[in-house]
Motif scaffolding. Structure first.
Motif, PDB file in Angstrom:
ATOM      1  N   LEU A   1      44.564  -3.259 -47.041  1.00 22.71           N
ATOM      2  CA  LEU A   1      45.002  -1.867 -47.024  1.00 22.71           C
ATOM      3  C   LEU A   1      44.018  -0.981 -47.780  1.00 22.71           C
ATOM      4  O   LEU A   1      43.615   0.081 -47.297  1.00 22.71           O
ATOM      5  N   VAL A   2      43.594  -1.436 -48.955  1.00 25.96           N
ATOM      6  CA  VAL A   2      42.617  -0.674 -49.740  1.00 25.96           C
ATOM      7  C   VAL A   2      41.271  -0.622 -49.009  1.00 25.96           C
ATOM      8  O   VAL A   2      40.647   0.435 -48.909  1.00 25.96           O
ATOM      9  N   ALA A   3      40.842  -1.750 -48.471  1.00 29.52           N
ATOM     10  CA  ALA A   3      39.570  -1.779 -47.737  1.00 29.52           C
ATOM     11  C   ALA A   3      39.639  -0.888 -46.494  1.00 29.52           C
ATOM     12  O   ALA A   3      38.672  -0.193 -46.170  1.00 29.52           O
ATOM     13  N   LEU A   4      40.783  -0.882 -45.823  1.00 30.81           N
ATOM     14  CA  LEU A   4      40.968  -0.044 -44.635  1.00 30.81           C
ATOM     15  C   LEU A   4      40.891   1.436 -44.994  1.00 30.81           C
ATOM     16  O   LEU A   4      40.272   2.236 -44.282  1.00 30.81           O
ATOM     17  N   MET A   5      41.500   1.810 -46.122  1.00 27.77           N
ATOM     18  CA  MET A   5      41.425   3.198 -46.578  1.00 27.77           C
ATOM     19  C   MET A   5      39.977   3.578 -46.875  1.00 27.77           C
ATOM     20  O   MET A   5      39.515   4.643 -46.489  1.00 27.77           O
ATOM     21  N   ARG A   6      39.244   2.685 -47.526  1.00 23.76           N
ATOM     22  CA  ARG A   6      37.843   2.971 -47.858  1.00 23.76           C
ATOM     23  C   ARG A   6      36.976   3.027 -46.603  1.00 23.76           C
ATOM     24  O   ARG A   6      36.045   3.831 -46.532  1.00 23.76           O
ATOM     25  N   LEU A   7      37.283   2.197 -45.629  1.00 22.82           N
ATOM     26  CA  LEU A   7      36.578   2.254 -44.345  1.00 22.82           C
ATOM     27  C   LEU A   7      36.809   3.611 -43.689  1.00 22.82           C
ATOM     28  O   LEU A   7      35.871   4.265 -43.241  1.00 22.82           O
ATOM     29  N   GLY A   8      38.057   4.040 -43.640  1.00 21.64           N
ATOM     30  CA  GLY A   8      38.398   5.326 -43.043  1.00 21.64           C
ATOM     31  C   GLY A   8      37.827   6.504 -43.806  1.00 21.64           C
ATOM     32  O   GLY A   8      37.546   7.553 -43.228  1.00 21.64           O
ATOM     33  N   ARG A   9      37.637   6.333 -45.100  1.00 23.91           N
ATOM     34  CA  ARG A   9      37.055   7.384 -45.939  1.00 23.91           C
ATOM     35  C   ARG A   9      35.551   7.492 -45.726  1.00 23.91           C
ATOM     36  O   ARG A   9      34.918   8.462 -46.111  1.00 23.91           O
ATOM     37  N   GLY A  10      34.969   6.456 -45.107  1.00 25.87           N
ATOM     38  CA  GLY A  10      33.542   6.494 -44.827  1.00 25.87           C
ATOM     39  C   GLY A  10      32.679   5.830 -45.878  1.00 25.87           C
ATOM     40  O   GLY A  10      31.462   6.024 -45.895  1.00 25.87           O
ATOM     41  N   ASP A  11      33.284   5.024 -46.750  1.00 21.68           N
ATOM     42  CA  ASP A  11      32.497   4.337 -47.780  1.00 21.68           C
ATOM     43  C   ASP A  11      31.475   3.395 -47.157  1.00 21.68           C
ATOM     44  O   ASP A  11      30.381   3.229 -47.685  1.00 21.68           O
TER      45      ASP A  11
ATOM     46  N   GLY B   1      40.602   4.303 -40.477  1.00 22.84           N
ATOM     47  CA  GLY B   1      40.265   2.889 -40.627  1.00 22.84           C
ATOM     48  C   GLY B   1      40.751   2.085 -39.430  1.00 22.84           C
ATOM     49  O   GLY B   1      40.020   1.233 -38.905  1.00 22.84           O
ATOM     50  N   LEU B   2      41.969   2.341 -38.984  1.00 19.34           N
ATOM     51  CA  LEU B   2      42.478   1.666 -37.783  1.00 19.34           C
ATOM     52  C   LEU B   2      41.614   2.000 -36.570  1.00 19.34           C
ATOM     53  O   LEU B   2      41.309   1.127 -35.753  1.00 19.34           O
TER      54      LEU B   2
ATOM     55  N   GLY C   1      30.712   1.229 -42.982  1.00 21.97           N
ATOM     56  CA  GLY C   1      31.121   1.095 -41.591  1.00 21.97           C
ATOM     57  C   GLY C   1      31.805  -0.234 -41.345  1.00 21.97           C
ATOM     58  O   GLY C   1      31.851  -1.107 -42.216  1.00 21.97           O
ATOM     59  N   ILE C   2      32.316  -0.401 -40.147  1.00 22.71           N
ATOM     60  CA  ILE C   2      33.033  -1.620 -39.774  1.00 22.71           C
ATOM     61  C   ILE C   2      32.143  -2.856 -39.912  1.00 22.71           C
ATOM     62  O   ILE C   2      32.622  -3.938 -40.243  1.00 22.71           O
ATOM     63  N   GLU C   3      30.837  -2.689 -39.729  1.00 23.43           N
ATOM     64  CA  GLU C   3      29.931  -3.833 -39.854  1.00 23.43           C
ATOM     65  C   GLU C   3      29.824  -4.331 -41.295  1.00 23.43           C
ATOM     66  O   GLU C   3      29.386  -5.447 -41.537  1.00 23.43           O
ATOM     67  N   GLU C   4      30.245  -3.528 -42.260  1.00 31.03           N
ATOM     68  CA  GLU C   4      30.258  -3.933 -43.668  1.00 31.03           C
ATOM     69  C   GLU C   4      31.672  -4.265 -44.146  1.00 31.03           C
ATOM     70  O   GLU C   4      31.964  -4.222 -45.345  1.00 31.03           O
ATOM     71  N   TRP C   5      32.562  -4.600 -43.217  1.00 30.06           N
ATOM     72  CA  TRP C   5      33.955  -4.884 -43.571  1.00 30.06           C
ATOM     73  C   TRP C   5      34.077  -5.954 -44.663  1.00 30.06           C
ATOM     74  O   TRP C   5      34.856  -5.808 -45.592  1.00 30.06           O
ATOM     75  N   ASP C   6      33.307  -7.013 -44.533  1.00 27.41           N
ATOM     76  CA  ASP C   6      33.391  -8.094 -45.524  1.00 27.41           C
ATOM     77  C   ASP C   6      33.081  -7.583 -46.927  1.00 27.41           C
ATOM     78  O   ASP C   6      33.730  -7.975 -47.905  1.00 27.41           O
ATOM     79  N   GLU C   7      32.102  -6.703 -47.038  1.00 29.20           N
ATOM     80  CA  GLU C   7      31.746  -6.134 -48.339  1.00 29.20           C
ATOM     81  C   GLU C   7      32.857  -5.201 -48.848  1.00 29.20           C
ATOM     82  O   GLU C   7      33.210  -5.240 -50.030  1.00 29.20           O
ATOM     83  N   LEU C   8      33.405  -4.365 -47.958  1.00 31.78           N
ATOM     84  CA  LEU C   8      34.515  -3.492 -48.354  1.00 31.78           C
ATOM     85  C   LEU C   8      35.700  -4.323 -48.853  1.00 31.78           C
ATOM     86  O   LEU C   8      36.320  -4.003 -49.862  1.00 31.78           O
ATOM     87  N   ARG C   9      35.977  -5.383 -48.146  1.00 30.23           N
ATOM     88  CA  ARG C   9      37.104  -6.249 -48.512  1.00 30.23           C
ATOM     89  C   ARG C   9      36.824  -6.971 -49.836  1.00 30.23           C
ATOM     90  O   ARG C   9      37.703  -7.106 -50.679  1.00 30.23           O
ATOM     91  N   ARG C  10      35.598  -7.397 -50.027  1.00 29.05           N
ATOM     92  CA  ARG C  10      35.226  -8.083 -51.269  1.00 29.05           C
ATOM     93  C   ARG C  10      35.378  -7.128 -52.466  1.00 29.05           C
ATOM     94  O   ARG C  10      35.895  -7.498 -53.513  1.00 29.05           O
TER      95      ARG C  10
END
Length: 136
Positions: free
Chosen positions: A72-82, A120-121, A84-93
């Motif tokens: 949920l936190v990683a999804l919010m950060r993805l949607g905020r533009g921190d 993010g969705l 891209g989807i290709e860096e999902w593993d890093e956002l999640r970490r």
């Protein structure tokens, strides 16, 4: 495409609830003591510190698993533009590294969190229905 630990239905429910929270404002009628119908129910939009929507959001998030909260936190950060989807593993970490028991307050403190979760969705190619009022 990475997999989400949190379901689209749960995120959609939170988007709706966060939008309910976002429309709250400071006390507009601090001396209100009259019948709500007389005031056109304006007091329901006041943030008085004892908000049932906040309690509902907090309880819902606290009932999620750790993996769901991290996503949920990683999804919010993805949607905020921190990132891209290709860096999902890093956002999640990063979300996992910062995980604690305050996920709900962290998200509630983020302006536009409902929009970020929706974005993010979208980045995952997932859609949500804004007509659902209860989680599945």
């Amino acid at each position: 495409m990475p997999e989400l630990a949190v379901s689209v239905e749960k995120v959609a429910f939170l988007i709706e609830k966060m939008r309910e929270f976002d429309v709250k404002e400071g006390a507009s009628d601090p001396d209100s003591g009259s019948n709500g119908a007389d005031d056109n129910m304006i007091d329901v939009l006041d943030d008085n510190g004892d908000d049932p929507v906040v309690r509902e959001i907090t309880g819902f998030i606290n009932a999620m698993t750790e993996d769901e909260q991290i996503d949920l936190v990683a999804l919010m950060r993805l949607g905020r533009g921190d990132d891209g989807i290709e860096e999902w593993d890093e956002l999640r970490r990063e979300a996992a590294d910062g995980y604690n028991d305050h996920t709900a307050s962290y998200l509630l403190g983020e302006p536009l969190v409902s929009d970020y979760l929706a974005e993010g969705l979208d980045a995952f190619g997932l859609t949500w229905n804004d007509e659902r009022t209860t989680p599945v």
